[in-house]
Design an enzyme around this catalytic site. Structure first.
Site, short mmCIF file in Angstrom:
data_model
loop_
_atom_site.label_atom_id
_atom_site.label_comp_id
_atom_site.label_asym_id
_atom_site.label_seq_id
_atom_site.Cartn_x
_atom_site.Cartn_y
_atom_site.Cartn_z
CE1 TYR A 291 -9.04 0.47 8.66
CE2 TYR A 291 -9.59 1.30 10.79
CZ TYR A 291 -8.69 1.12 9.64
OH TYR A 291 -7.59 1.68 9.70
CB SER B 215 -6.62 1.61 13.46
OG SER B 215 -7.48 2.45 13.97
N GLY C 242 0.72 -1.16 -0.05
CA GLY C 242 -0.21 -0.10 -0.15
C GLY C 242 0.94 1.22 -0.01
N GLY D 190 -0.98 8.05 0.82
CA GLY D 190 -1.29 8.04 2.03
C GLY D 190 -0.25 7.89 2.84
#
Length: 340
Positions: free
Chosen positions: A194, A172, A10, A14
């Site tokens: 998530y 997170s 990824g 970002g």
């Protein structure tokens, strides 16, 4: 001097792209591999990085962690390119169709828990998940299982007792125990996929340390804080952010978890690049923080989990790996037979 090899999933936008930029600022002698799903975006990211670091060794690798066939092919390519991987940043992730739970939002907005609600997203964010072609929940496969399969497939590149390698997960603050269940670890029955997936990465990291530390492989998890990325912007209509962003910058004066920019959110990820993995606590999550004056730093926090649960989850993943790869192999043979 042997260059250290860094693979980032990824990496084209970002936090992933900001991480790559900061790693090159830290050490432009690394061999950096951008592991991305979209090759056009990956090439654009590579070009942008080379514009500021023209002598850097940057390659791209196609991998879609939501497709096991793609993961297996990427692992094969990595083993052809490299003899070892020193850092594997497991950063790719999705939060599909995010929606605000209006009832929770309104009840928490003017309460003492307002900052906590915005910081962690506890009960605030709900998602609608789907099943992938592999027959798995998409968020689980993308954020957890695809990465697990990649790790397992390149163990020979990662496990070196004489010179340890690091796995570094982008977790997170939304990784909540209450959203996860060992009985439904893919989170097919709930609306907080998530949060469940990020708690699952925390569990998995602990289990990986238990099974691989003696082989020279160490795992850590990072919370980048509240960062504004494409993932975050998708939560609310674009016009809403015009009004809320000034408030968020104001809130940052009072809470260090509002890192806001991808550059600041990558702080703990870069900090781990500098550490000796043997010295790290496997039960700690490393948080990127930003002071009200804009200074970045890292805080350590014990994770809210049981080691026994992490081991049970690890064994479930091993079983799922066996089933999934067998299914993939059967499908490949069927296609080959039909073509022949």
């Amino acid at each position: 001097m042997i260059k250290r090899i860094v693979v980032v999933t990824g990496a084209n936008s970002g936090i992933g792209l900001a991480l790559c930029e900061r790693l090159l600022m830290e050490n432009d002698q690394i061999q950096l591999c951008l592991a991305c799903r979209n090759m056009q975006k990956a090439e654009a990211a590579r070009t942008a990085l080379l514009s500021s670091h023209p002598a850097a060794d940057i390659s791209i690798l196609q991998v879609d962690v939501a497709r096991l066939k793609s993961v297996c092919q990427a692992a094969k390519e990595l083993k052809q390119r490299y003899q070892r991987v020193d850092y594997l940043y497991l950063n790719a992730g999705i939060m599909p169709n995010p929606r605000i739970n209006i009832k929770v939002f309104l009840s928490g907005l003017f309460s003492r828990k307002a900052i906590h609600m915005f910081t962690t997203g506890e009960g605030l964010l709900i998602q609608k998940d789907r099943v992938t072609d592999d027959g798995l929940q998409e968020v689980f496969e993308t954020n957890v299982f695809g990465h697990f399969i990649l790790i397992r497939a390149i163990e020979s590149l990662l496990c070196h007792v004489d010179n340890p390698s690091q796995l570094i997960w982008t977790s997170s603050s939304n990784a909540r125990k209450s959203a996860f269940s060992l009985l439904d670890y893919q989170h097919s029955q709930g609306q907080e996929s998530y949060s469940s997936s990020k708690y699952a990465t925390d569990l998995l990291s602990v289990a990986l340390n238990r099974h691989f530390n003696q082989q020279g492989l160490y795992s850590s998890v990072v919370c980048p804080g509240l960062v504004m990325t494409n993932l975050t912007y998708g939560i609310l209509p674009s016009f809403f952010w015009m009004f809320i962003m000034p408030i968020m910058w104001l809130i940052r004066i009072f809470t260090n978890t509002f890192t806001i920019t991808p550059y600041s959110g990558a702080e703990a990820l870069v900090w781990l690049f500098r550490q000796k993995p043997e010295s790290l606590d496997p039960l700690v999550k490393y948080h990127s923080c930003t002071s009200g004056l804009g200074n970045n730093y890292v805080e350590h926090e014990k994770m809210d989990l049981e080691e026994e649960s992490s081991e049970i989850f690890y064994q479930k993943l091993l079983d799922l790996e066996e089933q999934s790869l067998k299914k993939l192999s059967t499908a490949a043979k069927t296609i080959h037979s039909s073509v022949s």
